[in-house]
Write a protein that holds these residues in place. Structure first.
Motif, PDB file in Angstrom:
ATOM      1  N   GLY A 161      30.558  36.751  45.046  1.00  0.00           N
ATOM      2  CA  GLY A 161      29.558  37.310  45.964  1.00  0.00           C
ATOM      3  C   GLY A 161      29.208  36.272  47.006  1.00  0.00           C
ATOM      4  O   GLY A 161      30.080  35.684  47.641  1.00  0.00           O
TER       5      GLY A 161
ATOM      6  N   LYS B  19      40.527  38.709  51.452  1.00  0.00           N
ATOM      7  CA  LYS B  19      39.230  38.392  50.831  1.00  0.00           C
ATOM      8  C   LYS B  19      39.443  37.087  50.068  1.00  0.00           C
ATOM      9  O   LYS B  19      40.210  37.044  49.117  1.00  0.00           O
ATOM     10  CB  LYS B  19      38.820  39.523  49.891  1.00  0.00           C
ATOM     11  CG  LYS B  19      37.512  39.264  49.156  1.00  0.00           C
ATOM     12  CD  LYS B  19      37.118  40.480  48.327  1.00  0.00           C
ATOM     13  CE  LYS B  19      35.931  40.181  47.427  1.00  0.00           C
ATOM     14  NZ  LYS B  19      35.721  41.266  46.462  1.00  0.00           N
TER      15      LYS B  19
ATOM     16  N   TRP C 113      31.274  38.435  51.658  1.00  0.00           N
ATOM     17  CA  TRP C 113      30.785  39.374  50.647  1.00  0.00           C
ATOM     18  C   TRP C 113      29.419  38.846  50.188  1.00  0.00           C
ATOM     19  O   TRP C 113      29.321  37.779  49.606  1.00  0.00           O
ATOM     20  CB  TRP C 113      31.802  39.469  49.504  1.00  0.00           C
ATOM     21  CG  TRP C 113      31.468  40.422  48.408  1.00  0.00           C
ATOM     22  CD1 TRP C 113      31.522  40.156  47.069  1.00  0.00           C
ATOM     23  CD2 TRP C 113      31.065  41.793  48.527  1.00  0.00           C
ATOM     24  NE1 TRP C 113      31.176  41.270  46.347  1.00  0.00           N
ATOM     25  CE2 TRP C 113      30.878  42.298  47.224  1.00  0.00           C
ATOM     26  CE3 TRP C 113      30.824  42.655  49.602  1.00  0.00           C
ATOM     27  CZ2 TRP C 113      30.467  43.600  46.972  1.00  0.00           C
ATOM     28  CZ3 TRP C 113      30.414  43.946  49.358  1.00  0.00           C
ATOM     29  CH2 TRP C 113      30.243  44.405  48.052  1.00  0.00           C
TER      30      TRP C 113
ATOM     31  N   ASP D 199      27.601  39.881  44.550  1.00  0.00           N
ATOM     32  CA  ASP D 199      28.279  40.729  43.563  1.00  0.00           C
ATOM     33  C   ASP D 199      27.342  41.811  43.049  1.00  0.00           C
ATOM     34  O   ASP D 199      27.752  42.668  42.275  1.00  0.00           O
ATOM     35  CB  ASP D 199      28.780  39.883  42.381  1.00  0.00           C
ATOM     36  CG  ASP D 199      30.182  39.352  42.638  1.00  0.00           C
ATOM     37  OD1 ASP D 199      30.823  39.821  43.596  1.00  0.00           O
ATOM     38  OD2 ASP D 199      30.643  38.472  41.877  1.00  0.00           O
TER      39      ASP D 199
ATOM     40  N   ASP E 181      42.045  44.077  45.310  1.00  0.00           N
ATOM     41  CA  ASP E 181      41.287  42.919  44.814  1.00  0.00           C
ATOM     42  C   ASP E 181      42.087  42.191  43.741  1.00  0.00           C
ATOM     43  O   ASP E 181      43.323  42.316  43.649  1.00  0.00           O
ATOM     44  CB  ASP E 181      39.904  43.409  44.320  1.00  0.00           C
ATOM     45  CG  ASP E 181      38.824  42.372  44.489  1.00  0.00           C
ATOM     46  OD1 ASP E 181      38.759  41.451  43.649  1.00  0.00           O
ATOM     47  OD2 ASP E 181      38.041  42.440  45.459  1.00  0.00           O
ATOM     48  N   ASP E 182      41.400  41.459  42.920  1.00  0.00           N
ATOM     49  CA  ASP E 182      41.985  40.585  41.898  1.00  0.00           C
ATOM     50  C   ASP E 182      42.957  41.342  40.982  1.00  0.00           C
ATOM     51  O   ASP E 182      42.715  42.496  40.636  1.00  0.00           O
ATOM     52  CB  ASP E 182      40.791  40.053  41.068  1.00  0.00           C
ATOM     53  CG  ASP E 182      41.158  38.848  40.250  1.00  0.00           C
ATOM     54  OD1 ASP E 182      42.333  38.470  40.239  1.00  0.00           O
ATOM     55  OD2 ASP E 182      40.245  38.277  39.624  1.00  0.00           O
TER      56      ASP E 182
ATOM     57  N   TRP F 235      43.140  40.298  48.156  1.00  0.00           N
ATOM     58  CA  TRP F 235      42.227  39.305  47.576  1.00  0.00           C
ATOM     59  C   TRP F 235      43.009  38.055  47.167  1.00  0.00           C
ATOM     60  O   TRP F 235      44.091  38.162  46.598  1.00  0.00           O
ATOM     61  CB  TRP F 235      41.572  39.925  46.349  1.00  0.00           C
ATOM     62  CG  TRP F 235      40.613  39.056  45.574  1.00  0.00           C
ATOM     63  CD1 TRP F 235      39.264  39.035  45.690  1.00  0.00           C
ATOM     64  CD2 TRP F 235      40.931  38.140  44.508  1.00  0.00           C
ATOM     65  NE1 TRP F 235      38.719  38.156  44.779  1.00  0.00           N
ATOM     66  CE2 TRP F 235      39.719  37.588  44.042  1.00  0.00           C
ATOM     67  CE3 TRP F 235      42.130  37.719  43.912  1.00  0.00           C
ATOM     68  CZ2 TRP F 235      39.659  36.651  43.002  1.00  0.00           C
ATOM     69  CZ3 TRP F 235      42.063  36.776  42.885  1.00  0.00           C
ATOM     70  CH2 TRP F 235      40.835  36.257  42.448  1.00  0.00           C
TER      71      TRP F 235
ATOM     72  N   CYS G 234      34.013  34.823  50.229  1.00  0.00           N
ATOM     73  CA  CYS G 234      33.394  35.322  49.001  1.00  0.00           C
ATOM     74  C   CYS G 234      33.347  34.155  48.029  1.00  0.00           C
ATOM     75  O   CYS G 234      34.220  33.295  48.053  1.00  0.00           O
ATOM     76  CB  CYS G 234      34.254  36.450  48.438  1.00  0.00           C
ATOM     77  SG  CYS G 234      33.612  37.192  46.930  1.00  0.00           S
TER      78      CYS G 234
ATOM     79  N   ASN H 264      35.354  31.405  42.593  1.00  0.00           N
ATOM     80  CA  ASN H 264      34.526  31.979  41.532  1.00  0.00           C
ATOM     81  C   ASN H 264      33.981  31.012  40.487  1.00  0.00           C
ATOM     82  O   ASN H 264      33.831  31.395  39.326  1.00  0.00           O
ATOM     83  CB  ASN H 264      35.312  33.093  40.832  1.00  0.00           C
ATOM     84  CG  ASN H 264      35.179  34.405  41.588  1.00  0.00           C
ATOM     85  OD1 ASN H 264      34.128  34.691  42.147  1.00  0.00           O
ATOM     86  ND2 ASN H 264      36.234  35.188  41.614  1.00  0.00           N
TER      87      ASN H 264
ATOM     88  N   ASP I  92      38.193  34.289  47.749  1.00  0.00           N
ATOM     89  CA  ASP I  92      37.159  34.116  46.734  1.00  0.00           C
ATOM     90  C   ASP I  92      37.080  32.675  46.224  1.00  0.00           C
ATOM     91  O   ASP I  92      37.989  31.862  46.477  1.00  0.00           O
ATOM     92  CB  ASP I  92      37.453  35.079  45.566  1.00  0.00           C
ATOM     93  CG  ASP I  92      36.181  35.690  45.010  1.00  0.00           C
ATOM     94  OD1 ASP I  92      35.139  35.023  45.049  1.00  0.00           O
ATOM     95  OD2 ASP I  92      36.246  36.828  44.522  1.00  0.00           O
TER      96      ASP I  92
ATOM     97  N   ARG J  91      34.526  30.856  33.829  1.00  0.00           N
ATOM     98  CA  ARG J  91      35.372  32.044  33.906  1.00  0.00           C
ATOM     99  C   ARG J  91      36.796  31.668  33.487  1.00  0.00           C
ATOM    100  O   ARG J  91      37.778  32.145  34.028  1.00  0.00           O
ATOM    101  CB  ARG J  91      35.368  32.615  35.331  1.00  0.00           C
ATOM    102  CG  ARG J  91      35.488  34.132  35.363  1.00  0.00           C
ATOM    103  CD  ARG J  91      35.703  34.633  36.779  1.00  0.00           C
ATOM    104  NE  ARG J  91      35.648  36.086  36.844  1.00  0.00           N
ATOM    105  CZ  ARG J  91      36.241  36.815  37.764  1.00  0.00           C
ATOM    106  NH1 ARG J  91      36.938  36.252  38.712  1.00  0.00           N
ATOM    107  NH2 ARG J  91      36.145  38.121  37.754  1.00  0.00           N
TER     108      ARG J  91
HETATM  109  C1  GLA Z   1      34.312  37.854  42.405  1.00  0.00           C
HETATM  110  C2  GLA Z   1      34.042  38.705  43.625  1.00  0.00           C
HETATM  111  C3  GLA Z   1      34.254  40.174  43.272  1.00  0.00           C
HETATM  112  C4  GLA Z   1      35.667  40.363  42.794  1.00  0.00           C
HETATM  113  C5  GLA Z   1      35.953  39.446  41.611  1.00  0.00           C
HETATM  114  C6  GLA Z   1      37.414  39.489  41.215  1.00  0.00           C
HETATM  115  O1  GLA Z   1      33.365  38.051  41.427  1.00  0.00           O
HETATM  116  O2  GLA Z   1      32.779  38.469  44.130  1.00  0.00           O
HETATM  117  O3  GLA Z   1      33.979  40.983  44.378  1.00  0.00           O
HETATM  118  O4  GLA Z   1      36.550  40.102  43.844  1.00  0.00           O
HETATM  119  O5  GLA Z   1      35.617  38.105  41.913  1.00  0.00           O
HETATM  120  O6  GLA Z   1      37.695  38.653  40.167  1.00  0.00           O
END
Ligand code: GLA
Length: 730
Positions: free
Chosen positions: A530, A477, A546, A549, A367-368, A412, A527, A481, A479, A444
């Motif tokens: 979430g 994945k 996804w 979250d 992931d991140d 990710w 994503c 955000n 995202d 963020r």
């Molecule tokens: C979002 C995603 C999480 C994760 C974070 C990483 O919140 O929904 O699952 O990947 O970013 O920063």
């Protein structure tokens, strides 16, 4: 033939297995909506239009002697602004001469075998379905504007798709201020609306409200479909429930600002208009240019909300998501986010991978935090360069080692975003959306890239394609955000600023499309913090999303249930996470977390090294169960069995395979009671004449008994216990 034109009565007849949709060209060439609902075969439904002189409802000039005929009271197939239809409109323009009326009349139509596509936009794929397309061309002769209404009739799926293409054949630019994808008029009936609202960590909650004497709006202006309001609305009879009653679905296939308006008019008729949100939207349609409105997926069912959901599950699984995933088994993954957050290195990842392999997990998703200087969520977005120091070598080295352990690898990314503290932003501050003189809103600590710019899309394609090709990556994945704000592009001139939000979405679709074409073996999981971009548009590119979250199993029951009204379980990203849960601090049994996550794509997201041997053994058996039930869950019919208002302390749901030979019944007690009632459900969709054996007890029940007499679980106690029962026909 699912599309027929009755030349004598000027009626268009669209038929699916269980529904009829009718329109007619009226006495002055205006396209009117006659009927959408249960199948009425060839019946001419125009008798439903009753004209009566309604005060303050004006008449078209040609019909001024017939004071009953009014644009304001007749059901219009594609309502337009400025010519006497005062209900919510689908199309609103500013013409070359500054005038704001548009008058669309029938010009021609054609019926085509197969399904149309839309330039630059996702669409419902044909994929072997029985489908015909009807294109009706309307025109305003004075303005030289042509509007093509597209209908894709999926006969055996009870789905009608709609879209609109507008062309400017005038001598100057026409400004589009609103261009909806569909308008639906119901002259009679008492209806409820069901819509899906929410917030980050609690998406797609269900609200059912009556249609009353006002205009109700379900919309997003967040630059994405949003956690807040999903672009899916159900209109149903007041009496409709899960199993019976008429229900209509209106699902916009779009991932940006959307708007669905539901109006009850002065005479009790109901109109729904859905499309791109017209707030802050304006499109300059140059001479000989076309604008494509996103597709809407309509469905009707007389079998209540479950019936409607099953129509959507089928079309999304088979014709929206990449159809190959109906046959390819997707891997059970472990995601390192809730296991490590940003605090990982090569050793930790390899340890996680080895532990995961021993339990039967098939893919590690990093992931991140693997790129740039991203060791927290304040910096680094935009710098899609592998942090080799953190990964202890190249990405390719890491992936090779993970592959050697026996796991696939996923990565990710968050392409549309940039941090101020990034090399990309230092080099290209003009690539972020922001007004020239104003400090932008940060969320963020990140800004949003201007996806309306070709150079931004090109940059993202090049660097992400390079990363993907640098190692054996099989899953992404993707995202997103934050919500979008300060929508202003330095690239486009002032007149085009109203186009940016839509161009942004087109830029994202283009990037996804190019990356998938250049790397056909990757699968994308969508994503947006979430489930903030959970819509049929994104599902065209990403087979799963996804879901939220919030990974708490008890909260997830509500989120996944709400999602299930429109979207199939096969699209719902769902993982077993740690207990106590990181979002709610609630403690739940591992079994319950497994049962809930299995009603989704299934995976794990916790530090498995910290688990006891007994828990590891339990995970092995969960994985074995998931393999056993995989096709039943992913492609079977899904039924909601309980209603939280009547069965407040437990929730149950069920999967039945197409042949009705296999059933998976799931139940979670969400509020345990002392000396309480037995949890009890009536099963659905079984073959009444078959004998079903419940595997764990060997007990036998006829299908009719399970459906009419039901199944009682007896007393179940403890903290959030779950049951999962597998029935097979003997
Ligand atoms: C979002 C995603 C999480 C994760 C974070 C990483 O919140 O929904 O699952 O990947 O970013 O920063």
């Amino acid at each position: 033939m699912s599309v027929v034109f009755d030349k004598i009565n000027n009626i268009f007849l669209l038929e699916t297995d269980k529904s009829t949709y009718q329109m007619r060209i009226n006495e002055i060439g205006i396209l009117e909506h006659l009927y959408y609902g249960a199948k009425v075969y060839k019946s001419d439904m125009s008798y439903l239009i009753i004209d009566c002189d309604r005060g303050f409802s004006g008449n078209p000039y040609e019909l001024k002697d017939h004071r009953g005929i009014s644009m304001d009271t007749r059901p219009n197939e594609y309502s337009v602004a400025g010519i006497g239809d005062y209900r919510v409109n689908a199309l609103s323009v500013v013409n070359v001469d500054g005038s704001r009326s548009i008058d669309l009349r029938y010009k021609k139509h054609c019926i085509i075998e197969g399904k149309y596509r839309l330039k630059g936009l996702p669409y419902v794929r044909e994929n072997g379905s029985k489908v015909q397309t009807l294109v009706i061309t309307l025109e305003d002769r004075l303005l030289g504007i042509e509007v093509e209404l597209y209908y894709g009739v999926f006969e055996d799926k009870d789905i009608i798709t709609r879209s609109v293409v507008i062309s400017n054949k005038n001598s100057g630019t026409v400004k589009l201020q609103k261009i909806a994808s569909a308008c639906l008029d119901f002259s009679y009936g008492q209806y409820d609306i069901i819509h899906f609202y929410g917030r980050h960590c609690m998406e797609r909650m269900v609200e059912r409200i009556p249609v009353t004497n006002n205009i109700q709006v379900v919309a997003s202006g967040r630059g994405m479909s949003s956690h807040h309001h999903n672009p899916f609305v159900i209109l149903c009879d007041k009496s409709a429930n899960e199993d019976t009653g008429a229900a209509y679905g209106v699902m916009l296939m779009y991932s940006g600002n959307h708007r669905t308006e539901i109006e009850m008019d002065q005479t009790g008729g109901v109109r729904i208009v859905t499309g791109i949100n017209n707030e802050k939207f304006e499109w300059n349609l140059g001479v000989n240019e076309k604008f494509y409105a996103p597709e809407t997926i309509l469905s009707f069912s007389e079998d209540g909300l479950n019936g409607l959901s099953q129509n959507y599950h089928r079309i999304l699984r088979e014709n929206v998501c990449d159809p190959k995933y109906q046959k390819i088994k997707r891997p059970i993954l472990i995601n390192n986010w809730e296991a490590t957050y940003f605090d990982f290195d090569k050793t930790k990842l390899l340890t996680l991978a080895k532990e995961a392999k021993q339990l039967g997990i098939e893919m590690l998703v990093l992931d991140d935090g693997w790129f740039g200087k991203r060791n927290d969520d304040n910096r680094g977005l935009g710098d899609w360069v592998v942090n080799e120091e953190k990964l202890g070598g190249t990405l390719s080295n890491l992936v090779d080692e993970i592959n050697k352990i026996g796991l696939k690898f996923g990565l990710w990314i968050e392409p549309e975003m940039v941090n101020e503290d990034s090399d990309l932003y230092r080099k290209h501050p003009e690539w972020a959306l922001r007004e020239p003189e104003r400090e932008p809103i940060v969320s963020r600590n990140q800004l949003v890239l201007d996806m309306s710019r070709e150079d931004v899309v090109e940059y993202l394609f090049e660097c992400l394609d390079k990363v993907i090709k640098s190692a054996n990556i099989e899953y992404i994945k993707w995202d997103f955000n934050r919500s979008v704000s300060n929508v202003f592009s330095n690239y486009h001139n002032l007149e085009k600023q109203g186009e940016i939000s839509h161009r942004f979405v087109l830029g994202t679709y283009e990037l996804m499309d190019r990356l998938l074409k250049a790397n056909p073996k990757i699968m994308i999981e969508g994503c947006a913090g979430g489930g903030g971009r959970y819509d049929a548009g994104i599902l065209f590119y990403s087979t799963q999303i996804w879901c939220s979250d919030d990974t708490d199993a008890i909260e997830r029951i509500k989120i996944q249930k709400g999602t299930s009204y429109g979207y199939p379980v096969s699209t719902m990203g769902s993982h077993v996470s740690a207990s106590p849960n990181h979002q709610t601090m609630r403690t739940t049994p591992l079994h319950t977390r497994g049962v809930v996550a299995m009603s989704g794509t299934f995976g794990y997201e916790l530090d498995i090294a910290k688990l006891s041997n007994a828990e590891k053994e339990e995970i092995k058996s969960q994985i074995a169960d998931f393999h056993k039930y995989y096709w039943l869950i992913q492609n079977g019919k899904y039924y909601r069995l309980t209603d939280e208002h009547t069965e407040a302390y437990y929730t149950a749901w069920e999967f039945v395979d197409e042949s009705q030979k296999e059933v998976l019944l799931n139940l979670v007690v969400t509020h345990v009671q002392a000396n309480g009632k037995y949890p009890f459900v009536k099963l659905k969709g079984l073959n009444p004449d078959s004998m079903y054996v419940e595997e764990s007890s060997g007990k036998k029940y006829t299908g009719i008994a399970l459906m009419k007499g039901g199944y009682s679980f007896g007393i179940i106690q403890g903290d959030y216990p779950a049951m999962q029962l597998h029935f097979v026909v003997e």
